[in-house]
Design an enzyme around this catalytic site. Structure first.
Site, PDB file in Angstrom:
ATOM      1  N   SER A 123      -6.788 -66.891 -28.682  1.00  0.00           N
ATOM      2  CA  SER A 123      -6.902 -65.307 -28.347  1.00  0.00           C
ATOM      3  C   SER A 123      -5.983 -64.848 -28.012  1.00  0.00           C
ATOM      4  CB  SER A 123      -8.005 -65.132 -27.636  1.00  0.00           C
ATOM      5  OG  SER A 123      -8.536 -63.521 -26.918  1.00  0.00           O
ATOM      6  N   TYR A 163     -14.236 -68.159 -20.971  1.00  0.00           N
ATOM      7  CA  TYR A 163     -13.556 -67.737 -22.555  1.00  0.00           C
ATOM      8  C   TYR A 163     -12.226 -67.731 -22.240  1.00  0.00           C
ATOM      9  CZ  TYR A 163     -12.662 -65.293 -26.791  1.00  0.00           C
ATOM     10  OH  TYR A 163     -11.817 -65.086 -27.902  1.00  0.00           O
TER      11      TYR A 163
END
Length: 255
Positions: free
Chosen positions: A136, A149
């Site tokens: 990400s 995350y």
């Protein structure tokens, strides 16, 4: 990664980026298998995409990963690629003791590592093979609202680099896909409809263009993720980090 002539497994293929990538690779003539926890969803996706296959997989369960990997190798002997798109992202208030750490680490980090361990001996026997990890933009500049995350995605980036180096003299290529903020339901309907997020179709089109025209690219980066990916290299990281997180916190407070 070759964009055609693959037998490709896509985890998290029942929705979002995973489903869209599976459909895009299927359209190019690849044999594609999607994996996910919910069989009802997988059946709906395959019914809408003739030729698409599915397997039920709990990526967070080590025994299930091992079982499904063995089943896939037996059923699809030409299996030569995997895209690790399964993932969860949850807001956490660490001051209040609110943590999604265990589930997030099991799904986002341990799952891909275990699946690679199970598939790699088979991949090494193929003429060409590919492992596509999914990190990400938040691996490089974290969103403080989702610390677990971001930590797992930073770990995925580190793992991808090590795996690529260890496989450098083999036919197995390692590519890291680092999405920006995309219109999916990763964090619910708000994200799926957020005008500030990149439309999913635009994201997939740009990603597939990179796969097709730059098959040797180690990192798959659309233009919208580059400010995050290169935040440290571009200077004033601390200022950018604060500005980014202050804006996100203010937006969440205004909801």
């Amino acid at each position: 990664m070759h964009s055609t002539a693959n037998t490709l497994l896509v985890t998290g293929g029942g929705s979002g980026i995973g489903r869209a990538l599976a459909e895009a690779f299927l359209a190019l003539g690849n044999e594609v298998i999607i994996a996910g926890r919910r069989e009802s969803v997988l059946k709906q996706v395959t019914a809408a995409n003739p030729g698409l296959h599915y397997v039920v997989l709990d990526i967070a369960d080590a025994a299930d990963v091992q079982r499904v990997a063995a089943e896939l190798i037996a059923r699809y002997p030409r299996l030569n690629a995997v895209i690790h798109s399964a993932g969860i992202m949850r807001s956490e208030n660490l001051l209040a003791g609110d943590s999604a750490l265990d589930d997030t680490v099991a799904t986002n980090l341990l799952g891909p590592l275990r699946l690679d361990r199970a598939l790699l001996p088979h991949f090494l026997q193929q003429p060409h093979a590919a492992i596509v990890t999914v990190s990400s933009g938040l691996a490089f500049l974290p969103l403080a609202l989702t610390p677990s995350y971001c930590a797992t995605k930073a770990a995925v980036h580190s793992y991808s680099q090590s795996l690529r180096y260890q496989l450098k003299d083999t036919a197995v290529k390692v590519h890291e896909l680092a999405p920006p903020y995309v219109q999916t339901e990763l964090m619910g309907e708000r994200q799926a409809n957020d005008p500030h997020a990149m439309p999913l179709k635009e994201f997939i089109a740009e990603v597939m263009g990179i796969f097709e025209h730059s098959p040797e690219a180690e990192e798959i980066l659309v233009e919208r993720v580059k400010p995050l990916r290169f935040a440290e290299a571009n200077g004033n990281y601390a200022g950018f980090f604060k500005q980014f997180n202050d804006q996100m916190a203010a937006a969440r407070a205004g909801e």
